[in-house]
Design an enzyme around this catalytic site. Structure first.
Site, PDB file in Angstrom:
ATOM      1  N   HIS A   1       0.914  -1.113   0.182  1.00 52.99           N
ATOM      2  CA  HIS A   1       0.008  -0.102   0.005  1.00 52.99           C
ATOM      3  C   HIS A   1       0.913   1.227  -0.009  1.00 52.99           C
ATOM      4  O   HIS A   1       1.889   1.325   0.853  1.00 52.99           O
ATOM      5  CB  HIS A   1      -0.868  -0.065   1.130  1.00 52.99           C
ATOM      6  CG  HIS A   1      -1.810   1.278   1.287  1.00 52.99           C
ATOM      7  ND1 HIS A   1      -2.667   1.590   0.617  1.00 52.99           N
ATOM      8  CD2 HIS A   1      -1.586   2.233   2.243  1.00 52.99           C
ATOM      9  CE1 HIS A   1      -3.214   2.716   0.768  1.00 52.99           C
ATOM     10  NE2 HIS A   1      -2.653   3.211   1.953  1.00 52.99           N
TER      11      HIS A   1
ATOM     12  N   HIS B   1       2.203  11.096  -1.555  1.00 57.77           N
ATOM     13  CA  HIS B   1       1.213  10.771  -0.507  1.00 57.77           C
ATOM     14  C   HIS B   1       1.374  11.882   0.723  1.00 57.77           C
ATOM     15  O   HIS B   1       1.992  11.924   1.529  1.00 57.77           O
ATOM     16  CB  HIS B   1       1.807   9.362   0.243  1.00 57.77           C
ATOM     17  CG  HIS B   1       0.485   8.738   1.083  1.00 57.77           C
ATOM     18  ND1 HIS B   1       0.708   8.111   2.294  1.00 57.77           N
ATOM     19  CD2 HIS B   1      -1.089   8.886   0.961  1.00 57.77           C
ATOM     20  CE1 HIS B   1      -0.386   7.825   2.711  1.00 57.77           C
ATOM     21  NE2 HIS B   1      -1.296   8.222   2.107  1.00 57.77           N
TER      22      HIS B   1
END
Length: 327
Positions: A40, A117
């Site tokens: 992830h 991110h």
């Protein structure tokens, strides 16, 4: 090209060839009916501590980071970092699904693309794709899914640039979407890469791109709550998805389910024990599992699941919580 970040984590290299060691009875099974571990936010091991907050974040986050960076920025960095292994080390640990969230920095006149991110990475997308290719060339029977998504700040020109680089780097290793991918068929044709691309306009133009994998987010911090969510979603079965432009093309799939608890605990059933490749909390921090077969999870701290589409166009779907394929 060496990985951009070296770690002291002891990677179990025996997992680097696990697909080539699968029993022959699985070689003709569609990949969406196999279990693939993945990572992830794959590239968060190399986030740039000096990076600005990405353009996709809220005005409030940007404001706070600008006003009190000494407090806010360390929190952002800690929250955003989900991996410590390099992409090569993740592949060696057994991950076969790479979660690539791609972005272009605001006000950057170049064509350079980065991963993101909340903040951007120190490495470019192109450099990492070359690194992945180098690993594939030494592991000719391993197959991976590159999930290209997010696309923060990408214009049509930048999409064309990215797709051109993907084709240039992986070339004949790219599996076209007009086939039902199995290990045997991919080995026979030299295919090793399936690209899931989160932009319908570009997917329609390029047979080398597969439709985006739908993402269901469990958004649970407690193990019990996550398991309950996953079991509830599992009972619903694979969702039917109609691909834009192909009304008759119905694909049953299951999303990539994501919870928020770190690490992966013991998996109980014999079927699930076979999925424990790279599910060691000391190897991959956050795990996604793509699942195409039935699976009941118990005592699992953190899992991401992907269920495949039953179709020629896209056999994969993403969820945030539980499934039989991916990381």
């Amino acid at each position: 090209m060496e990985g951009p970040l070296q770690t002291s984590v002891d990677v179990c290299h025996e997992n680097g060839q696990w697909m080539s060691r699968l029993p022959e009875k699985l070689w003709d099974t569609p990949l969406y009916n196999l279990a693939l571990p993945g990572s992830h936010d794959t590239m968060t091991y190399c986030l740039d501590k000096n990076s600005a907050v990405s353009g996709n974040e809220s005005k409030l986050v940007k404001f706070l980071n600008k006003c009190i960076p000494c407090i806010v920025h360390p929190v952002i960095m800690k929250w955003s970092t989900t991996q410590v292994l390099t992409v090569t080390e993740q592949l060696e640990a057994g991950a076969r699904y790479l979660d690539f969230r791609i972005a272009h920095k605001a006000n950057d006149p170049s064509l350079n693309l980065y991963f993101v991110h909340m903040v951007y990475t120190t490495v470019t997308v192109q450099d990492v794709l070359w690194e992945v290719l180098k690993w594939l060339e030494t592991h000719p029977q391993e197959v991976i899914i590159l999930a290209c998504r997010n696309f923060d700040g990408l214009t049509r020109r930048l999409h064309r640039h990215l797709i051109a680089r993907i084709k240039e780097i992986f070339h004949y290793k790219l599996c076209p979407r007009n086939v039902v991918p199995t290990l045997r068929s991919m080995w026979q044709h030299g295919h090793q890469v399936i690209v899931s691309y989160e932009d319908d306009l570009e997917v329609e133009k390029h047979r080398e791109l597969w439709p985006a994998i739908p993402y269901w987010w469990g958004n649970k911090t407690a193990t019990r709550a996550l398991i309950q969510y996953l079991e509830r979603m599992k009972r619903r079965g694979r969702p039917v998805v109609i691909h834009k432009g192909h009304e008759d093309d119905q694909r049953a799939g299951a999303p990539l389910l994501r919870g928020q608890t770190e690490g992966v605990g013991a998996v109980q059933s014999a079927e699930e024990k076979a999925l424990r490749v790279c599910m060691n909390k000391e190897r991959l921090s956050y795990i996604d599992i793509l699942i195409g077969a039935k699976c009941s999870l118990q005592n699992t701290d953190f899992l991401l699941y992907l269920w495949g589409f039953n179709s020629h166009s896209n056999p994969f779907v993403q969820t945030s919580g539980s499934s039989i394929w991916r990381a």
